[in-house]
Every structure is written in C-alpha cells, then in structure tokens.
Design a protein around this motif. Structure first.
Motif, PDB file in Angstrom:
ATOM      1  N   ASP A 124      67.578 -11.568  53.169  1.00 12.42           N
ATOM      2  CA  ASP A 124      66.383 -12.099  53.831  1.00 12.42           C
ATOM      3  C   ASP A 124      65.130 -11.976  52.956  1.00 12.42           C
ATOM      4  O   ASP A 124      64.276 -12.868  52.957  1.00 12.42           O
ATOM      5  CB  ASP A 124      66.172 -11.374  55.175  1.00 12.42           C
ATOM      6  CG  ASP A 124      66.161  -9.858  55.027  1.00 12.42           C
ATOM      7  OD1 ASP A 124      67.044  -9.335  54.327  1.00 12.42           O
ATOM      8  OD2 ASP A 124      65.271  -9.204  55.598  1.00 12.42           O
ATOM      9  N   LEU A 125      65.022 -10.885  52.178  1.00 10.60           N
ATOM     10  CA  LEU A 125      63.812 -10.701  51.361  1.00 10.60           C
ATOM     11  C   LEU A 125      63.758 -11.743  50.240  1.00 10.60           C
ATOM     12  O   LEU A 125      62.690 -12.259  49.916  1.00 10.60           O
ATOM     13  CB  LEU A 125      63.777  -9.286  50.771  1.00 10.60           C
ATOM     14  CG  LEU A 125      63.794  -8.147  51.801  1.00 10.60           C
ATOM     15  CD1 LEU A 125      63.934  -6.805  51.116  1.00 10.60           C
ATOM     16  CD2 LEU A 125      62.513  -8.184  52.627  1.00 10.60           C
ATOM     17  N   SER A 163      63.424  -4.060  47.132  1.00 15.87           N
ATOM     18  CA  SER A 163      64.767  -4.520  46.753  1.00 15.87           C
ATOM     19  C   SER A 163      64.806  -4.905  45.272  1.00 15.87           C
ATOM     20  O   SER A 163      63.956  -5.671  44.796  1.00 15.87           O
ATOM     21  CB  SER A 163      65.149  -5.723  47.622  1.00 15.87           C
ATOM     22  OG  SER A 163      66.067  -6.558  46.958  1.00 15.87           O
ATOM     23  N   VAL A 164      65.817  -4.404  44.585  1.00 11.66           N
ATOM     24  CA  VAL A 164      65.987  -4.705  43.156  1.00 11.66           C
ATOM     25  C   VAL A 164      66.255  -6.200  42.970  1.00 11.66           C
ATOM     26  O   VAL A 164      65.578  -6.892  42.213  1.00 11.66           O
ATOM     27  CB  VAL A 164      67.159  -3.877  42.571  1.00 11.66           C
ATOM     28  CG1 VAL A 164      67.460  -4.280  41.145  1.00 11.66           C
ATOM     29  CG2 VAL A 164      66.853  -2.386  42.666  1.00 11.66           C
ATOM     30  N   GLY A 165      67.248  -6.711  43.696  1.00 12.52           N
ATOM     31  CA  GLY A 165      67.639  -8.110  43.527  1.00 12.52           C
ATOM     32  C   GLY A 165      66.525  -9.065  43.929  1.00 12.52           C
ATOM     33  O   GLY A 165      66.285 -10.068  43.244  1.00 12.52           O
ATOM     34  N   ASP A 306      73.832   4.331  43.023  1.00  9.08           N
ATOM     35  CA  ASP A 306      75.061   4.021  42.275  1.00  9.08           C
ATOM     36  C   ASP A 306      75.691   5.257  41.636  1.00  9.08           C
ATOM     37  O   ASP A 306      76.882   5.259  41.317  1.00  9.08           O
ATOM     38  CB  ASP A 306      74.776   2.981  41.183  1.00  9.08           C
ATOM     39  CG  ASP A 306      74.541   1.600  41.773  1.00  9.08           C
ATOM     40  OD1 ASP A 306      74.732   1.423  42.991  1.00  9.08           O
ATOM     41  OD2 ASP A 306      74.164   0.685  41.006  1.00  9.08           O
ATOM     42  N   ILE A 328      70.199   4.230  50.750  1.00  9.35           N
ATOM     43  CA  ILE A 328      69.985   2.827  50.352  1.00  9.35           C
ATOM     44  C   ILE A 328      70.970   1.880  51.049  1.00  9.35           C
ATOM     45  O   ILE A 328      70.570   0.858  51.579  1.00  9.35           O
ATOM     46  CB  ILE A 328      70.101   2.651  48.809  1.00  9.35           C
ATOM     47  CG1 ILE A 328      69.215   3.670  48.081  1.00  9.35           C
ATOM     48  CG2 ILE A 328      69.764   1.219  48.393  1.00  9.35           C
ATOM     49  CD1 ILE A 328      67.725   3.523  48.285  1.00  9.35           C
TER      50      ILE A 328
END
Ligand code: UD1
Length: 417
Positions: A124-125, A163-165, A306, A328
C-alpha cells in the motif's frame, strides 16, 4: 531435489570474502531501466534472485550479461512494461521494478504480490506514493495496471512506516519525474544509500539518504554508469554466527563494519571477540556463548530483522534464556519448528521467541521455510552432533552465493547432494 548435508561439530578456521548485497543489487538492477545504454555493475552476487531480475529485465527488452561478479545491462531497447506472474511469485521484491518501469515507459503491469513466507507483505505504501506522483492504478483479475497520462511528477510523500522497498520505489520513480520529491520518514538502510549513489552517478539528484528525509530533484535524462555494490551485511552476519556456534576463529574480507554496528554489538555481547580493520573482520568465538537477555529487530540502524533467525539459532547455544522480539514482520518464526528438530528449545508466541540455551544440538532432517530461516538451519547444523539434511534449499540459493563451498573452504563438513 538438492539438499544440503552437514556433519556438524567441526571447528572452522580461515577466510571468506563476503558477496555483494542482495538488497542493493535488486533495486540497482531496476535502476538500469532508467537510462539508455550499458550499465556495468561490479560485486554482483551470483544468486538466484539476480537471475530472476535478469528474466524480468530481459522480458522488458534489456540485454543482460554476467561475467564472474560483473554484470552488464543494456537497456537501450526497452519495449515492455509487464512483469509476468511467475516472476512476481518467485521474487516478491519484483515490486521494486515498478517505479523504474513507470519511469521508463509511463506504465506498468504486475500481478498483486500476495502473502509470502514472512506473512502478509502489503504494498500500500508503494502504491499510494505512486498515486501521489501521478500514476493511476487499477486492479483487474489480480493484475495491477499502472499508468500515467502526463508522466511522473514529484510529490511530498510521508511514509507512515519507513519501508525499505517503498523508499526505493519512490526514489526510482522520482529520479526522472518532473519536479521535486520529498520522502519523509524514509527508510535509512545502507542499501538505500547505495541505490542513490548508483543513480547519482547516472546523473540523478538525490540527497539525504541515510537520514529520514530524502530529497530528489527529477532530471530529464540519466546516463549509463559503472557501480560497485556494497558488501552484504546479512551474509557477513551469517558467517559470524557460523563461527560463534562452532567456537571458531575466522576472517571475513569485503565487509562494511559501519553498516553492521547493531549486529556486531550483539555478537560481542554474546562473547565473540570481533576486530574490525578497514573492510576486514576477524571473529573469535568463546567456547560457550553468553546469554543475551533481549534482542529486538528494528528498522536501521536498529538490529536487522533479516539477521534475526541467525541470532536465534546462535543464542540457542548460549548459557541462559534469551528473548527475541520481531518487530518488522508478522510471521517470521516459521523456521523455528524446523530448528527445534535439531534440539533447540525455542517457544514462540506472536512476535516473541523465547530461546532456552542448550549445551548441544543433534543433527536431524529439516526443511527451509524461507531464505534467512534456511541460513539459521545451516548455522545450527554446523554446531550439531551428527548429520543434518536440509531440504528446500532453493530459498537459501536466492540470497547466498557459494555458501556451501565457502563454509567448506573454512573446514565445515558440508555438501550439496
Ligand atoms: C526489505 C528487504 C528485506 C528486509 C526488509 C526489512 C529487500 C529486497 N528486501 O524488504 O530483506 O527484511 O526490507 O528490513 O530489500 N509494509 C507495509 N506496506 C508497504 C510496505 C511495507 O505495510 O507498502 C510493511 C511490511 O509488511 C513489513 C514492514 O512494512 O511489515 C517492512 O517492510 P519493508 O521495509 O517494505 O520491507 P521490504 O522492502 O519488503
């Protein structure tokens, strides 16, 4: 199907050169779409997520060549704007190509990325930012159809989560959009700065990466460039965890210790002696690891989600009870059931894992549930008495180059059969 077979309990000793970062190379490969000509990428890891990215790029009309760790992408003849469903399913990060495809062609069609092994991962972001930048998005038959009538335009964007992506997708879309873009509450991960360095060397105007506000002044054109991908901090953490559980001393070349501050601090707290000299880390592990009471995953510069599975595996052999809080992703503990087959004593409840340290582990058959969960199984198996057979290793090969030969070269009894 191939399996990894490990006879555990061997002490490791020697040197490994750490590969380039998976999470840098994927958005950088997407960024090659924004110019016409040959982009040259050095220190590219030889992993299956890169192969999937090549299939996406080739499907769009690029020509990709790989020689050792150098990749050349010629994006002169881009004539497509669709990512096929099977590639979206193979690699959820395919969504990272969205901003760049729209930047290059004015439109894009991808299938909706559904849930994945880490739980629901909405986009959504990404989508609401692209809408602000002038993209019309419709969803039909499971496809997301994105189109911009008058090209992308800069926007003032506030992310309600860093958000990273989404940060990377916005940067890629904004690099050649008309006007200025601000990203507030942007992600600060080093891979984002690496993407910006790559795009800036192509002629983009991006500043503020590494802080929570990123500014992009859109330019008309980007030009082919040469770029070297930063070292993979999660792969480096994996090899440190391997040394930690086996009480070993190893050296890691091609690391970026400044990107690993929270990880290194945790390894040190567990009793490992870690010396950083330039880009080299020397790790010396104690006979028995200390208990580390609580570890929480957080956005950068906090402890990376990660690396969570790796330290959960490692703390299983510590001298007490530890708590890991996953902040996360919703569903990141699926690997724990497999890890417990090796004798770890881990209980999970929601976002919490309680890890009761044990003296020893014993080899068993187990199955990878996801990329880092798979690496956690390898880590634990290196310490376990007897043989461990790990199946579904395609998850591991998505992100680790030569993990079997690297570990074997420092004395592990590990093979692919
Ligand atoms: C990237 C990394 C992944 C890492 C993660 C967090 C790549 C290729 N992958 O994934 O290895 O684990 O960062 O460091 O770089 N979210 C939303 N809506 C959105 C986007 C994200 O709710 O539109 C949520 C996600 O569901 C998740 C959290 O935000 O709970 C973090 O996701 P995000 O930072 O976007 O991770 P990725 O970019 O998918």
């Amino acid at each position: 199907m191939a399996e990894i077979v490990i006879s555990g309990g061997k002490t490791l000793s020697g040197e490994i050169t750490v590969q380039g970062a998976k999470n840098s190379v994927l958005p950088v490969l997407a960024g090659t779409l924004l110019c016409y000509g040959e982009s040259i990428i050095h220190n590219c890891p030889n992993i299956s997520d890169v192969d999937t990215s090549f299939l996406i790029l080739e499907g769009l009309g690029c020509k990709c060549k790989k020689q050792d760790s150098t990749v050349i992408v010629n994006s002169s003849a881009v004539n497509g704007y669709t990512i096929p469903d099977d590639l979206m399913r193979q690699m959820r990060s395919s969504v990272m190509f969205l901003g760049a495809i729209i930047g290059r062609t004015g439109k894009a069609v991808i299938s909706s990325p559904g849930g994945c092994e880490l739980g629901p991962r909405p986009i959504d972001l990404h989508l609401s930012a692209l809408k602000k930048m002038g993209v019309t998005i419709t969803e039909e038959h499971g496809l997301l159809c994105c189109e911009t009538k008058n090209g992308l335009r800069g926007a003032d964007i506030h992310l309600n989560f860093p958000s990273v992506g989404a940060t990377e997708n916005i940067i890629l879309a904004a690099a050649t959009a008309k006007g200025e873009t601000f990203i507030h509450n942007a992600a600060r991960e080093p891979e984002i700065s690496d993407l910006a360095d790559f795009l800036n060397s192509m002629g983009a105007k991006i500043s503020g990466c590494g802080s929570d506000t990123i500014y992009i002044s859109g330019v008309d054109k980007l030009y082919p460039t040469t770029h070297t991908i930063i070292p993979d901090r999660i792969v480096a953490a994996t090899y440190i965890a391997a040394a930690a559980v086996t009480g070993s001393k190893i050296t890691l070349k091609n690391t970026m210790p400044s990107h690993m501050v929270s990880c290194l601090s945790l390894f040190r707290e567990s009793g490992c002696d870690i010396k950083a000299l330039g880009r080299t880390l020397t790790v010396s592990a104690p006979k028995r690891l200390n208990r580390v009471p609580t570890v929480r995953s957080l956005v950068y510069p906090g402890f990376p989600t990660d690396a969570g599975p790796l330290v959960v595996a490692m703390l299983s052999l510590s001298s007490g009870t530890c708590v890991f809080v996953e902040n996360i992703f919703e569903n990141r503990f699926r690997y724990v059931g497999e890890l417990n087959r090796l004798g770890t004593k881990i209980k999970t409840e929601g976002k919490i894992a309680v890890i009761e340290g044990v003296q020893s582990l014993s080899g068993a058959n187990c199955k990878c549930t996801d990329l880092r969960g798979g690496a956690a199984l390898v880590t634990a198996a290196l310490a376990a008495n007897g043989e461990t057979q790990i199946s579904d290793i395609s998850h591991i090969l998505r992100g680790y180059e030569d993990i079997v030969s690297n570990l074997s070269s420092i004395g592990a009894d590990i093979k692919i059969v």
